[in-house]
Design an enzyme around this catalytic site. Structure first.
Site, PDB file in Angstrom:
ATOM      1  N   ASP A   1       7.668  -6.294   9.365  1.00 27.70           N
ATOM      2  CA  ASP A   1       8.876  -6.403  10.186  1.00 27.70           C
ATOM      3  C   ASP A   1       9.031  -7.786  10.809  1.00 27.70           C
ATOM      4  O   ASP A   1       9.916  -7.983  11.647  1.00 27.70           O
ATOM      5  CB  ASP A   1       8.870  -5.344  11.287  1.00 27.70           C
ATOM      6  CG  ASP A   1       7.674  -5.485  12.216  1.00 27.70           C
ATOM      7  OD1 ASP A   1       6.557  -5.679  11.701  1.00 27.70           O
ATOM      8  OD2 ASP A   1       7.842  -5.386  13.446  1.00 27.70           O
TER       9      ASP A   1
ATOM     10  N   ASP B   1      -7.816  -7.154  13.320  1.00 28.94           N
ATOM     11  CA  ASP B   1      -7.436  -8.463  13.834  1.00 28.94           C
ATOM     12  C   ASP B   1      -8.338  -8.887  14.992  1.00 28.94           C
ATOM     13  O   ASP B   1      -8.804 -10.025  15.047  1.00 28.94           O
ATOM     14  CB  ASP B   1      -5.966  -8.458  14.258  1.00 28.94           C
ATOM     15  CG  ASP B   1      -5.601  -7.231  15.084  1.00 28.94           C
ATOM     16  OD1 ASP B   1      -6.503  -6.440  15.426  1.00 28.94           O
ATOM     17  OD2 ASP B   1      -4.406  -7.057  15.385  1.00 28.94           O
TER      18      ASP B   1
ATOM     19  N   ASP C   1       0.826  -1.213   0.000  1.00 30.04           N
ATOM     20  CA  ASP C   1       0.000   0.000   0.000  1.00 30.04           C
ATOM     21  C   ASP C   1       0.859   1.262   0.000  1.00 30.04           C
ATOM     22  O   ASP C   1       0.377   2.333   0.381  1.00 30.04           O
ATOM     23  CB  ASP C   1      -0.919   0.019   1.230  1.00 30.04           C
ATOM     24  CG  ASP C   1      -2.275  -0.600   0.925  1.00 30.04           C
ATOM     25  OD1 ASP C   1      -2.459  -1.070  -0.211  1.00 30.04           O
ATOM     26  OD2 ASP C   1      -3.147  -0.615   1.816  1.00 30.04           O
TER      27      ASP C   1
ATOM     28  N   ASP D   1       3.297  -9.287   9.248  1.00 31.00           N
ATOM     29  CA  ASP D   1       3.555  -7.870   9.009  1.00 31.00           C
ATOM     30  C   ASP D   1       4.968  -7.693   8.459  1.00 31.00           C
ATOM     31  O   ASP D   1       5.803  -8.600   8.527  1.00 31.00           O
ATOM     32  CB  ASP D   1       3.374  -7.066  10.294  1.00 31.00           C
ATOM     33  CG  ASP D   1       1.895  -6.837  10.610  1.00 31.00           C
ATOM     34  OD1 ASP D   1       1.054  -7.119   9.736  1.00 31.00           O
ATOM     35  OD2 ASP D   1       1.591  -6.384  11.727  1.00 31.00           O
TER      36      ASP D   1
END
Length: 701
Positions: free
Chosen positions: A335, A427, A274, A333
């Protein structure tokens, strides 16, 4: 002269023992000897003190030099204190100007202005009350309790009253005793009750965690499904990596996911980008192209409109036609760096368990020892995973999905309504809806995925705002669904009372109200007093319980206790904005990453790839955008040094105002000689001051 309090101040300590004796010798070079305790008794008896040699003493010249040195030291301390006092206001003013210029606060009200105005009002009232109390104290109007067993304040007789100021002060005492004391006592009792309930909840969770460790309870895989000849059929797995302008971490996360130990024809990687920066888009495309050429099934997806944030990104990816060929989806994610055997440790749990919808792994932090802020975050997150997630997973088969490092059964996602864009905690939203549909969850405490925690207070503050405003916003939306859901009553009660109200609403409410509002007020209204066990004993015990999952953090228990109370301002503000659907309740700010990696192989691989992929090669892979890459590379090179030079700490006005309020209340506690209140308010005020000036992050390591 005002009568003394009869109690020692916290900074003073009387260490003298016995009767001081001054001995003047007949010799003109006389010595002045000050003798206490046993030495005095020995001198009176005509003997020689046991610790003093015969005939020894300090001459008048030596005594003068000692006094001069002490005076010089005192003058140096006063000069340093004056310099700090003189420099602090100018430094604060500079930071205010920088913060206003950076955030554009000159145009209308900034975010959180209502809470900030409330704190400023409390601060103004506390300064006024402190002025009145100091004036009354120096005039001898301070009224002490006759003894510790009598709770009422002693009010002088009518004939003792002199002047209208004294009369006004007595009227103020009567007013606060009759009208202010009762609301404060009621609110304090409510907060104490909530405090006790929350402490009991923590205690029960810790007992449950101890039981799990004692009985060695954990989800297990029957046999070894991956041994030779087992005939295990690897299911189709979709791996998703959502990211947005993650320039620091995109390379290592893609590298880690592409090295997962799973048949190449049985899993597909989606890089869901994104990013709004076109240069970052080109870099991610080049990384995807590199791994695609090595035979990895990986595709790149980019949305032009970033609607719905992460939820919109995941929902868009799940709408692809080829998703119907996959049975499970793993989410990481940008990281996160899963180990190569991650899928082998998680996917087999679904075998023979059709009601299982989610397998969640634990987070492990590569930068937990970077500075004080990361160490304090590690304490909270270790308790969250080791105690809350593990206990709820074992005894309830339900917990909040962490948004990453988990594997979902795609059927569970589809039957629960898929990813919705209505909150910033997508989530938790999907986890609640899946639980209401009867799906079960498993938490694997021994499967860890490397990731980062924020290293600066600014990034941590924004993250915590989203984590505490989103659940309250979600609670408003899903409360009717919980009430009408076809699940047992005790599951409904657990969702409403424990999962949402107690752990998401009550905790920030009582923490902020009790320690940041009521405690300072009790200093100016001594008729309403908080018991010592509320201020000291129970918080310390709860802090010990929180630190148990990370025993290496015991040296940081005091900073942890103070910092948690300090963060209650941000959490309370976020909770209120989410509960009442204020403007900042739907605010999503991507947490800033540093791109750290603790695994040598990933770091070496990243360095090798960085050296191998040069600008001409990148242009060759993406010829249509080579000119754009050159322009952005030059722009980044030019702006790198000025950006680093302009980097400065922010100032946080709410925390700074609360620090002044607490320090004012600490000053008032000295008049009552309330030692425990003084120390708590002083340390808490300094903690708020450090955070208000943003000294808790990169500076303290």
């Amino acid at each position: 002269m005002a009568p003394g309090l009869g109690l020692a101040y916290p900074w003073g300590r009387d260490v003298r023992r016995g009767t001081p004796v001054v001995v003047t010798m007949e010799n003109p070079n006389y010595s002045v000897v000050e003798i206490d305790g046993p030495e005095a008794e020995a001198l009176r008896a005509g003997g020689v003190p046991p610790t003093m040699d015969k005939g020894r003493g300090r001459s008048a010249k030596q005594f003068t030099w000692v006094l001069i040195l002490r005076a010089h030291r005192a003058a140096g301390c006063l000069a340093s204190l004056a310099a700090v006092t003189w420099a602090l206001p100018s430094a604060v003013a500079k930071r205010f100007r920088r913060a206003a210029a950076a955030e554009g606060l000159g145009h209308g009200h900034g975010r959180g202005w209502l809470l900030y105005g409330f704190i400023k009002g409390l601060l103004a009232l506390s300064v006024l009350a402190l002025t009145v109390e100091l004036a009354a104290y120096w005039k001898g109007w301070h009224f002490q309790r006759p003894n510790l067993t009598v709770p009422e304040l002693h009010v002088p007789e009518v004939e003792d009253i002199q002047g209208w100021l004294h009369t006004a002060y007595l009227a103020w005492m009567s007013f606060r005793a009759d009208y202010i004391r009762r609301p404060i006592e009621f609110l304090s009792k409510v907060c104490i009750l909530l405090f006790v309930v929350q402490s009991l909840d923590r205690l029960v969770l810790c007992i449950g965690c101890s039981w799990i460790k004692l009985r060695k309870i954990k989800p297990r895989i029957e046999g070894d499904p991956f041994r030779e000849g087992s005939g295990y059929l690897h299911p189709m797995v979709l791996v998703q990596i959502p990211m947005c302008n993650e320039k620091e971490v995109y390379e290592q996360s893609i590298s880690a996911v592409c090295q997962l130990d799973w048949p190449r024809d049985k899993f597909l990687i989606q890089v869901l980008d994104d990013s709004s920066d076109e240069s970052i888009q080109m870099l991610i495309k080049a990384e995807v192209s590199k791994w695609n050429q090595q035979g990895v099934n990986i595709i790149y997806r980019h949305r032009v409109l970033r609607t719905g944030y992460k939820a919109g990104n995941l929902n868009s990816a799940m709408s692809c036609g080829y998703v119907k060929n996959f049975e499970f989806v793993a989410i990481f994610d940008a990281d996160f760096q899963p180990s190569p055997d991650f899928l082998k440790k998680t996917i087999p749990h679904f075998e023979g368990n059709p009601e299982l919808g989610l397998v969640q792994a634990r987070w492990s932090f590569v930068n937990k020892d970077e500075n004080l802020l990361t160490r304090l975050q590690n304490i909270n997150l270790c308790f969250h995973f080791e105690v809350e997630q593990q206990v709820n997973g074992v005894f309830l088969n339900f917990f909040g999905f962490n948004g990453t490092a988990g594997v979902w059964r795609i059927q569970a996602l589809e039957e629960s309504g898929g990813w919705l864009e209505r909150t910033t905690v997508e989530d938790m939203d999907i986890a609640v809806r899946a639980h209401l549909n009867g799906w079960k969850f498993i938490f694997l405490n021994d499967v860890k995925v490397l990731c980062e925690v924020p290293e600066s207070y600014e990034a941590y503050r924004k993250q915590q705002h989203r984590w505490h405003s989103g659940p309250m916003h979600l609670f408003r939306l899903c409360l009717p669904d919980i009430i009408t859901a076809k699940i047992s009553s005790w599951k409904k009660a657990n969702l409403i009372l424990l999962f949402f109200l107690l752990r998401k609403l009550i905790l920030p409410f009582y923490s902020f109200t009790l320690f940041c509002v009521i405690l300072p007020l009790t200093m100016f209204v001594p008729e309403a007093e908080l018991p010592v066990w509320v201020i000291c004993y129970v918080p310390v015990c709860m802090s010990f319980l929180n630190i148990l999952p990370s025993p290496g953090s015991f040296p940081f228990i005091v900073p942890y206790l103070l910092f948690e109370n300090t963060m209650s301002v941000t959490k309370f503000n976020a909770m209120v904005s989410g509960l009442f659907k204020l403007g900042s309740s739907y605010e999503w700010v991507v947490t800033k990453k540093s791109g750290r990696s603790s695994e040598l192989d990933l770091l070496t691989s990243a360095e090798k790839n960085r050296k191998c992929i040069t600008l001409p090669q990148l242009q060759k892979r993406l010829p249509e955008n080579s000119e754009l890459i050159e322009i952005n590379a030059r722009k980044e090179q030019r702006e790198k040094v000025p950006d680093d030079a302009k980097k400065a700490n922010k100032i946080y006005k709410k925390e700074l105002a609360l620090s002044l309020l607490l320090l004012t209340a600490a000053t008032r506690s000295l008049l009552s000689a309330q030692g425990i209140h003084f120390y708590f308010l002083l340390f808490q005020g300094v903690s708020f001051l450090a955070v208000g000036l943003d000294l808790i992050g990169e500076q303290i390591s």
